[in-house]
Design a protein around this motif. Structure first.
Motif: not given
Length: 146
Positions: A29-35, A37-41
């Motif tokens: 989950l942390a890896l997915l969030g790191g990948i 997250g920035p694209k969503v922002m």
């Protein structure tokens, strides 16, 4: 013969997740969030610029409707407020020309700028973007009707 009688009493059933399984899931989950997250922002940021562009077009159309009814664009003193409140020197005013009877703020919470005559067209309606300064790139870029 009843087999239940021969099962030891102290054997408990194991249920739930082990600590290792939980750590693996949290790592994924942390890896997915790191990948992701920035694209969503970045997409959220682009949405603000697109919203500003749509609002500028709506304001431009409202100003044009004002001109059709009154015979002129709102002057600099009247500004965009003339689209929702009748100016004293505006015979033929048939407003309000905007929904909700108020001039919207740009997506960053600032007022839109209105210039007549404009530098880029007959009228200029624009936002300075997130940085509130002329120029810029990305979210800081100016958004206008030019």
């Amino acid at each position: 013969m009843n087999l239940r009688k021969f099962r030891p009493m102290n054997v408990a059933r194991q249920a739930g997740f082990t600590l290792i399984e939980l750590l693996v899931v949290l790592t994924i989950l942390a890896l997915l969030g790191g990948i992701v997250g920035p694209k969503v922002m970045n997409q959220l940021g682009g949405a603000k610029s697109k919203t500003a562009s749509v609002q500028v077009k709506d304001l431009e159309n409202a100003v044009k409707m004002f001109k059709i009814d009154v015979g002129r664009y709102p002057n600099a003193a009247e500004g965009l407020t003339a689209l929702v409140a009748r100016p004293s020197a505006a015979p033929g005013w048939n407003g309000p020309y905007l929904d909700k009877n108020k001039v919207p703020k740009d997506p960053w919470g600032n007022d839109y700028f209105y210039q007549v005559p404009g530098r880029n067209a007959e009228i200029d309606i624009y936002s300075l973007g997130a940085d509130k300064a002329p120029g810029g790139e990305g979210e800081n870029a100016d958004v206008g009707n030019w």
